[in-house]
Design an enzyme around this catalytic site. Structure first.
Site, PDB file in Angstrom:
ATOM      1  N   TRP A  95      14.634  21.052   5.379  1.00 41.46           N
ATOM      2  CA  TRP A  95      13.224  21.429   5.506  1.00 41.46           C
ATOM      3  C   TRP A  95      12.724  21.839   4.121  1.00 41.46           C
ATOM      4  O   TRP A  95      13.517  22.240   3.251  1.00 41.46           O
ATOM      5  CB  TRP A  95      13.037  22.562   6.510  1.00 41.46           C
ATOM      6  CG  TRP A  95      13.743  23.849   6.191  1.00 41.46           C
ATOM      7  CD1 TRP A  95      14.980  24.238   6.624  1.00 41.46           C
ATOM      8  CD2 TRP A  95      13.248  24.929   5.358  1.00 41.46           C
ATOM      9  NE1 TRP A  95      15.296  25.473   6.120  1.00 41.46           N
ATOM     10  CE2 TRP A  95      14.257  25.925   5.333  1.00 41.46           C
ATOM     11  CE3 TRP A  95      12.091  25.149   4.641  1.00 41.46           C
ATOM     12  CZ2 TRP A  95      14.120  27.122   4.622  1.00 41.46           C
ATOM     13  CZ3 TRP A  95      11.951  26.339   3.928  1.00 41.46           C
ATOM     14  CH2 TRP A  95      12.954  27.303   3.921  1.00 41.46           C
ATOM     15  N   GLU A 138      14.426  37.598  -1.934  1.00 43.68           N
ATOM     16  CA  GLU A 138      14.702  36.157  -2.082  1.00 43.68           C
ATOM     17  C   GLU A 138      14.255  35.652  -3.460  1.00 43.68           C
ATOM     18  O   GLU A 138      14.911  34.805  -4.060  1.00 43.68           O
ATOM     19  CB  GLU A 138      13.978  35.357  -0.993  1.00 43.68           C
ATOM     20  CG  GLU A 138      14.462  35.605   0.433  1.00 43.68           C
ATOM     21  CD  GLU A 138      15.785  34.922   0.752  1.00 43.68           C
ATOM     22  OE1 GLU A 138      16.290  34.149  -0.075  1.00 43.68           O
ATOM     23  OE2 GLU A 138      16.327  35.190   1.843  1.00 43.68           O
ATOM     24  N   GLU A 176      18.504  28.134  -1.342  1.00 41.27           N
ATOM     25  CA  GLU A 176      17.919  29.480  -1.289  1.00 41.27           C
ATOM     26  C   GLU A 176      16.521  29.511  -1.900  1.00 41.27           C
ATOM     27  O   GLU A 176      15.664  30.285  -1.474  1.00 41.27           O
ATOM     28  CB  GLU A 176      18.818  30.483  -2.029  1.00 41.27           C
ATOM     29  CG  GLU A 176      20.083  30.858  -1.297  1.00 41.27           C
ATOM     30  CD  GLU A 176      19.826  31.812  -0.141  1.00 41.27           C
ATOM     31  OE1 GLU A 176      18.759  32.443  -0.096  1.00 41.27           O
ATOM     32  OE2 GLU A 176      20.709  31.917   0.730  1.00 41.27           O
ATOM     33  N   HIS A 179      13.511  29.676   0.227  1.00 40.36           N
ATOM     34  CA  HIS A 179      13.197  30.858   1.043  1.00 40.36           C
ATOM     35  C   HIS A 179      12.092  31.698   0.416  1.00 40.36           C
ATOM     36  O   HIS A 179      11.086  32.012   1.058  1.00 40.36           O
ATOM     37  CB  HIS A 179      14.457  31.723   1.253  1.00 40.36           C
ATOM     38  CG  HIS A 179      15.575  30.999   1.940  1.00 40.36           C
ATOM     39  ND1 HIS A 179      16.832  31.524   2.096  1.00 40.36           N
ATOM     40  CD2 HIS A 179      15.617  29.765   2.507  1.00 40.36           C
ATOM     41  CE1 HIS A 179      17.593  30.665   2.740  1.00 40.36           C
ATOM     42  NE2 HIS A 179      16.884  29.576   2.998  1.00 40.36           N
ATOM     43  N   GLU A 229      25.106  37.307   3.252  1.00 40.06           N
ATOM     44  CA  GLU A 229      24.494  36.209   4.019  1.00 40.06           C
ATOM     45  C   GLU A 229      24.291  36.637   5.470  1.00 40.06           C
ATOM     46  O   GLU A 229      23.266  36.329   6.073  1.00 40.06           O
ATOM     47  CB  GLU A 229      25.352  34.949   3.959  1.00 40.06           C
ATOM     48  CG  GLU A 229      25.443  34.316   2.581  1.00 40.06           C
ATOM     49  CD  GLU A 229      24.160  33.611   2.122  1.00 40.06           C
ATOM     50  OE1 GLU A 229      23.155  33.604   2.866  1.00 40.06           O
ATOM     51  OE2 GLU A 229      24.170  33.078   0.999  1.00 40.06           O
ATOM     52  N   THR A 232      21.307  39.027   5.569  1.00 38.28           N
ATOM     53  CA  THR A 232      19.998  38.359   5.488  1.00 38.28           C
ATOM     54  C   THR A 232      19.724  37.563   6.768  1.00 38.28           C
ATOM     55  O   THR A 232      18.579  37.479   7.209  1.00 38.28           O
ATOM     56  CB  THR A 232      19.882  37.438   4.253  1.00 38.28           C
ATOM     57  OG1 THR A 232      21.032  36.612   4.191  1.00 38.28           O
ATOM     58  CG2 THR A 232      19.741  38.220   2.975  1.00 38.28           C
ATOM     59  N   ASP A 261      19.372  29.094   7.860  1.00 37.09           N
ATOM     60  CA  ASP A 261      20.030  28.750   6.578  1.00 37.09           C
ATOM     61  C   ASP A 261      21.064  29.815   6.209  1.00 37.09           C
ATOM     62  O   ASP A 261      22.182  29.507   5.788  1.00 37.09           O
ATOM     63  CB  ASP A 261      19.002  28.722   5.431  1.00 37.09           C
ATOM     64  CG  ASP A 261      18.344  27.357   5.261  1.00 37.09           C
ATOM     65  OD1 ASP A 261      18.564  26.470   6.096  1.00 37.09           O
ATOM     66  OD2 ASP A 261      17.600  27.200   4.259  1.00 37.09           O
ATOM     67  N   GLU A 262      20.658  31.073   6.362  1.00 41.35           N
ATOM     68  CA  GLU A 262      21.553  32.176   5.973  1.00 41.35           C
ATOM     69  C   GLU A 262      22.832  32.136   6.813  1.00 41.35           C
ATOM     70  O   GLU A 262      23.920  32.397   6.323  1.00 41.35           O
ATOM     71  CB  GLU A 262      20.869  33.547   6.146  1.00 41.35           C
ATOM     72  CG  GLU A 262      19.471  33.684   5.561  1.00 41.35           C
ATOM     73  CD  GLU A 262      19.392  33.586   4.044  1.00 41.35           C
ATOM     74  OE1 GLU A 262      20.338  33.094   3.420  1.00 41.35           O
ATOM     75  OE2 GLU A 262      18.353  34.004   3.492  1.00 41.35           O
ATOM     76  N   HIS A 265      25.106  29.567   5.436  1.00 38.42           N
ATOM     77  CA  HIS A 265      25.752  30.068   4.211  1.00 38.42           C
ATOM     78  C   HIS A 265      26.850  31.078   4.559  1.00 38.42           C
ATOM     79  O   HIS A 265      27.907  31.101   3.933  1.00 38.42           O
ATOM     80  CB  HIS A 265      24.716  30.736   3.295  1.00 38.42           C
ATOM     81  CG  HIS A 265      23.657  29.793   2.809  1.00 38.42           C
ATOM     82  ND1 HIS A 265      22.425  30.206   2.358  1.00 38.42           N
ATOM     83  CD2 HIS A 265      23.659  28.441   2.700  1.00 38.42           C
ATOM     84  CE1 HIS A 265      21.708  29.148   1.992  1.00 38.42           C
ATOM     85  NE2 HIS A 265      22.434  28.070   2.202  1.00 38.42           N
TER      86      HIS A 265
HETATM   87 FE   LIG Z   1      21.611  32.541   2.084  1.00 38.09          FE
HETATM   88 FE   LIG Z   2      17.871  33.466   1.436  1.00 35.57          FE
END
Ligand SMILES: [Fe+2]
Ligand SMILES: [Fe+2]
Length: 396
Positions: A95, A138, A176, A179, A229, A232, A261-262, A265
């Site tokens: 995205w 971020e 990242e 974000h 991670e 977040t 996403d976090e 990760h």
């Molecule tokens: Fe992350």
């Molecule tokens: Fe992030």
């Protein structure tokens, strides 16, 4: 390899981001920023204030992992290539911020912005503060890429190195980067926040860096990133929930997408540490205990806006009150990681390793007890102005 000890004056705040209350942080002399602006301006007066009033003096340890242990990381390169890089998404399938924002090239742009602003009107000030704090965190991404590249044995030695560790770090950074970009653009368009104050805070923060005390050790480093991670993931997920409660479905979708996403990760970093536990349990458990003794300081712990000397603590207090990220979450993350890495089941450890194992396994309930006592002691919350929202006051 001998490690170096550097005396270091940190600008640390007394509380890690929403961690359990820290006890008895030493305060040391203040230091001041030199003014570079013309005299007579309002900004000059601000810069004459102490930059960070709460500072801790600690001994900064560098390069603490011996060379033969660093070789372990080189030997893991193929494994990283096959098992860790798969947790990155190809750019063509990722995205992008634009997917969630009004399209400036379309005729409907102004209408879409109007709708966004209507929705954003419903978001209360305390939620905005948390959202801004998360966005600023971020946006300090250059600091995090720098931190990863301080780690011995895994750093990107050239800026375009083809080792799997270096590829991971660059592509993680690239993921990242979306974000902060997305949250920044959303908040800009919302018209609810003081963008200039926010931009100043970002500049101060990147200029200050961070001090997670990782000792250039990839053991420490990947334990830290595993924790972060997940932290977040939790905080963006909770912000999504709040946005939904206040009727901003688009914002909820934005925060939820970032949270996922976090999570991805987190999977990659916890898998890396799982591997370290498999091949070098002693060093890994000692690094885990060491990071927890120091407490996990949050990435934006040095934030400052030119006004509030305790900005990070204040932002953290609002996030705690709203349940976006709390002392309980800190204990939960630790407990999760202890379980994820089966720390209590480790066998064949040295005496020191066993001590570290014992320490981390007993820590979550201790943190919870401290938190409960702190809650009992908690006084009536103050209400303070945040420059990020034009000095409107928010309850801590
Ligand atoms: Fe992350
Ligand atoms: Fe992030």
């Amino acid at each position: 390899m001998a490690f170096k000890l550097n005396c270091f004056i940190s600008q640390s705040h007394k509380l890690p981001y929403l961690a359990f209350p820290s006890i008895g942080s030493p305060r040391s002399p203040k230091f001041y920023m030199a003014s570079t602006l013309k005299s007579g301006s309002k900004e000059v007066q601000n810069l004459k204030k102490p930059f960070m009033p709460h500072q801790q003096v600690h001994v900064q340890v560098t390069h603490s992992v011996p060379a033969h242990k660093i070789e372990i990381f080189k030997s893991l390169e193929d494994w990283v290539g096959q098992n860790i890089l798969v947790h990155l998404n190809p750019v063509e399938k990722c995205w992008q911020p634009q997917d969630f924002l009004p399209d400036p090239a379309s005729d409907g742009f102004e209408e879409q912005v109007k709708e966004l602003r209507e929705r954003a009107k419903e978001i209360p000030d305390d939620c905005l503060v948390v959202l801004v704090g998360d966005m600023i965190t971020e946006e300090a991404l250059p600091t995090y890429q720098t931190m990863l590249n301080t780690l011995d044995g895994v750093r990107d030695e050239t800026g375009a190195s083809l080792t799997p560790w270096a590829i991971w770090t660059r592509e993680w950074t690239a993921e990242e980067n979306r974000h902060g970009d997305l949250l920044n653009k959303y908040l800009y368009l919302s018209g609810r926040v003081d963008m200039r104050q926010i931009e100043k805070t970002i500049q101060y923060l990147i200029g200050s860096g961070m001090d997670p005390q990782m000792e250039n050790s990839p053991y420490h480093g990947f334990i830290y990133t595993s924790f972060q991670e997940r932290a977040t993931f939790i905080s963006h997920g909770n912000t999504a929930r709040l946005a939904k409660e206040h009727g901003d479905i688009k914002l909820a979708q934005i925060c939820g997408t970032i949270a996922s996403d976090e999570k991805r990760h987190e999977t990659a970093y916890t898998k890396t540490v799982e591997k370290l536990f498999e091949i070098d349990p002693d060093e890994t458990v000692m690094a885990f205990a060491d990071m927890m003794r120091k407490k996990i300081s949050m990435p934006a712990h040095l934030m400052y806006d030119g006004h509030d000397d305790n900005l990070f603590d204040h932002f953290s207090a609002v996030a705690q009150r709203l349940g976006v990220y709390t002392a309980k979450d800190y204990a939960d993350i630790l407990e999760f990681l202890v379980g994820r890495w089966k720390v209590d089941k480790l066998t064949g450890l040295s005496a020191e390793g066993q001590k570290a194992q014992d320490y981390v396994c007993r820590l979550p309930p201790r943190i919870r007890r401290l938190e409960e006592r702190a809650q009992v002691r908690a006084k009536e919350a103050a209400t303070i102005p945040f420059s990020w929202i034009f000095d409107r006051k928010v309850k801590l």
